[in-house]
Design a protein around this motif. Structure first.
Motif, PDB file in Angstrom:
ATOM      1  N   LEU A  28      10.219  -4.741  -3.064  1.00  0.00           N
ATOM      2  CA  LEU A  28       9.233  -4.144  -3.846  1.00  0.00           C
ATOM      3  C   LEU A  28       9.627  -2.599  -4.026  1.00  0.00           C
ATOM      4  CD1 LEU A  28       6.072  -5.910  -2.229  1.00  0.00           C
ATOM      5  CD2 LEU A  28       6.937  -6.190  -4.439  1.00  0.00           C
ATOM      6  N   HIS A  81       4.772   0.286  -2.907  1.00  0.00           N
ATOM      7  CA  HIS A  81       3.894  -0.949  -2.928  1.00  0.00           C
ATOM      8  C   HIS A  81       4.265  -1.789  -1.649  1.00  0.00           C
ATOM      9  CE1 HIS A  81       4.109  -0.844  -7.495  1.00  0.00           C
ATOM     10  NE2 HIS A  81       3.254  -0.167  -7.047  1.00  0.00           N
ATOM     11  N   LEU A 139       1.169  -2.169   0.749  1.00  0.00           N
ATOM     12  CA  LEU A 139      -0.087  -2.643   0.226  1.00  0.00           C
ATOM     13  C   LEU A 139      -0.415  -4.229   0.798  1.00  0.00           C
ATOM     14  CD1 LEU A 139      -0.016  -0.719  -2.896  1.00  0.00           C
ATOM     15  CD2 LEU A 139      -0.632   0.079  -0.746  1.00  0.00           C
ATOM     16  N   LEU A 196      -0.965  -3.691  -9.776  1.00  0.00           N
ATOM     17  CA  LEU A 196       0.214  -2.752  -9.494  1.00  0.00           C
ATOM     18  C   LEU A 196       0.486  -2.001 -10.805  1.00  0.00           C
ATOM     19  CD1 LEU A 196       2.482  -4.835  -7.083  1.00  0.00           C
ATOM     20  CD2 LEU A 196       0.906  -2.867  -6.328  1.00  0.00           C
TER      21      LEU A 196
END
Lengths: 302, 213
Positions: B114, B118, B121, B164
């Motif tokens: 990722l 991100h 999260l 996202l």
């Protein structure tokens, strides 16, 4: 030193009062005056003065049951910190001893029930061990999660570690833990929605049915042990759910007593507004509690 | 991303588990509606306020929280069913499978390549967990309506992943996806009605054998 004495006094004297508060709350919900708050003390004192009847089919196991159960729970009460004060005995890994002291107590209660040879009591024993083996993983996963958060294996450190700041930081997992532990608290203490402590209907009883053959002082010890168990698990629960500290020692004791009374009222409210669950639904709720605590652990671990 | 959004995502995952464990259809529909409303609130917490965002929030809450649950509720009412009677796998095992799937989602998300911002999260694990829950409901339940609910949960999972990308994703695409979903639910409602009229049951496992007139 003074804290130690207060710890002992609270453990020895407070438990029946919690039962009295629960009964009083339920009476208030039903619109009755209810039994006096001190009624559980009178009941236990009356039972202790009575004589005992032992069935001729029973062995020493039946007589040992209530004693060992009470002894195990009393030992557990020395391991748990009350309020913000550390426990009287504490060492690394005492959380495992704490959990298994309840296991020992349960084993002897169930064995004493099986010892009577009554099929009826055997049924209650089977139910009790089934539900408790579903409730035990929840307690363990919750304690492991808290051990991970606090970085310690001592109950005294683990349970005095939560603070309002920690709640703000890891609110979600703490909330999941509190929900899971409340379910365990109700299940372990045989309260509604798992078991009805006042019922005497054979089909619905779990804990009550196991102690039907005990009489006199033995039964008094059983009642006292059940109340003490509520206090010990309640102290564990309030340490996590209401992690506030005033700074002063005596005020902390007052806060602890107030939070235990609030917990007893909360249990009374739950018992008044909920019906008992069907037996087939109980495992579902207990597994749900395990999943909640496992989920909390997952959130802490990542 | 703030901690409030994370708490809401935890709530989304809890609703997944609740849905796996409950047998009452009306309750499942309310749960999926609650999940939809939470998903509607989420974009406004993650991204800065804009007209685009307000429109998305309002339309998602309207569609997922009100219109779709109403349509399914209507179908339930017309088909006269209240609960899923005999799922292919019982409630406790599916609940357990759901928990395992959630755990695996966390493990899997940790291994995905990722973007660094991100990584910490909850969005990716929550979305994978919700997707897997949707699959579980779709495959383990017999009644057509439960399967529609499973399909909705699946879509919610995809939506969480889209969080996202909200800035990159044009409004029209999301509106189109929502419209597709709405039409899909509508068609399924009609199909469910037809099935229940023809066969007096909506147990889809009985539709395997062909009937001769």
């Amino acid at each position: 030193m003074i804290d130690g004495i207060i710890h002992c006094l609270v453990v020895l004297l407070l438990p029946p009062l919690l039962i009295g508060i629960i009964t009083k709350t339920k009476a208030a919900f039903a619109g009755r005056v209810g039994a006096p708050l001190l009624q559980p003390y009178y009941d236990i004192l009356k039972l202790l003065r009575k004589g005992s009847v032992f069935s001729t089919t029973t062995t020493w196991l039946f007589r040992a049951g209530p004693l060992v159960t009470l002894a195990a729970i009393l030992t557990a009460s020395l391991l748990v910190p009350l309020g913000r004060h550390p426990a009287l005995i504490s060492f690394d890994g005492d959380l495992i001893l704490f959990a298994y002291l309840f296991g020992l107590a349960r084993f002897f209660t169930a064995s004493a029930a099986l010892d009577t040879g009554s099929s009826f009591e055997g049924m209650g024993a089977a139910r009790e061990v089934t539900f408790s083996c579903l409730a035990e993983p929840t307690l363990f996963v919750a304690l492991i999660t808290l051990a991970r958060i606090s970085g310690s294996l001592r109950l005294s450190t683990i349970l005095t570690y939560p603070t309002p700041a920690l709640w703000r930081a890891t609110g979600a997992s703490m909330l999941l833990l509190v929900a899971a532990l409340f379910i365990v608290l109700l299940a372990e203490n045989c309260r509604i929605p798992f078991d009805d402590p006042t019922t005497h209907l054979e089909l619905t009883m779990i804990h009550e049915v196991m102690v039907l053959d005990h009489s006199g002082p033995a039964f008094g010890l059983i009642l006292y042990g059940a109340a003490l168990k509520l206090l010990v698990l309640g102290a564990l629960f309030t340490a996590i759910a209401l992690p506030v500290s005033t700074g002063s020692d005596l005020a902390d004791w007052g806060l602890f007593l107030a939070s235990m009374a609030a917990l007893a009222v909360a249990i009374g409210v739950v018992e008044s507004v909920m019906a008992r669950l069907r037996l087939v639904r109980i495992p579902q709720l207990l597994v749900g509690a395990t999943i909640l605590s496992a989920f909390a652990m997952l959130l802490v671990l990542r | 991303m703030n901690s409030l959004a994370d708490q809401l995502l935890v709530l989304v995952m809890l609703i997944n588990l609740v849905m796996l464990g409950s047998s009452r259809l009306i309750f499942s529909i309310r749960a999926v509606a609650a999940q939809g409303v939470i998903l509607g609130i989420l974009p406004s917490l993650v991204h800065p306020l804009s007209f685009h965002l307000v429109a998305i929030t309002a339309s998602i809450i309207l569609a997922k929280g009100i219109v779709i649950p109403y349509l399914i509720g209507d179908a339930v009412h017309k088909a006269h069913i209240r609960r899923e009677v005999e799922p292919f796998i019982g409630y406790l095992p599916t609940l357990f499978l759901g928990a395992v799937c959630t755990a695996l989602a966390f493990v899997f998300a940790a291994r995905l390549p990722l973007a660094p911002e991100h990584r910490s999260l909850l969005v990716v694990p929550a979305s994978i967990a919700t997707l897997l829950t949707g699959f579980l409901i779709l495959t383990t339940r017999r009644k057509a309506i439960s399967q529609v609910i499973g399909y909705l949960v699946l879509e919610n999972g995809i939506f969480v992943f889209g969080l996202l990308l909200t800035e990159a994703m044009p409004f029209m695409v999301e509106a189109g996806a929502l419209l597709d979903l709405l039409v899909g639910i509508f068609v399924m409602g009609i199909v469910i009605n037809q099935i229940s009229q023809e066969f007096s049951t909506i147990d889809t496992s009985r539709l395997r054998a062909l009937k001769e007139e």
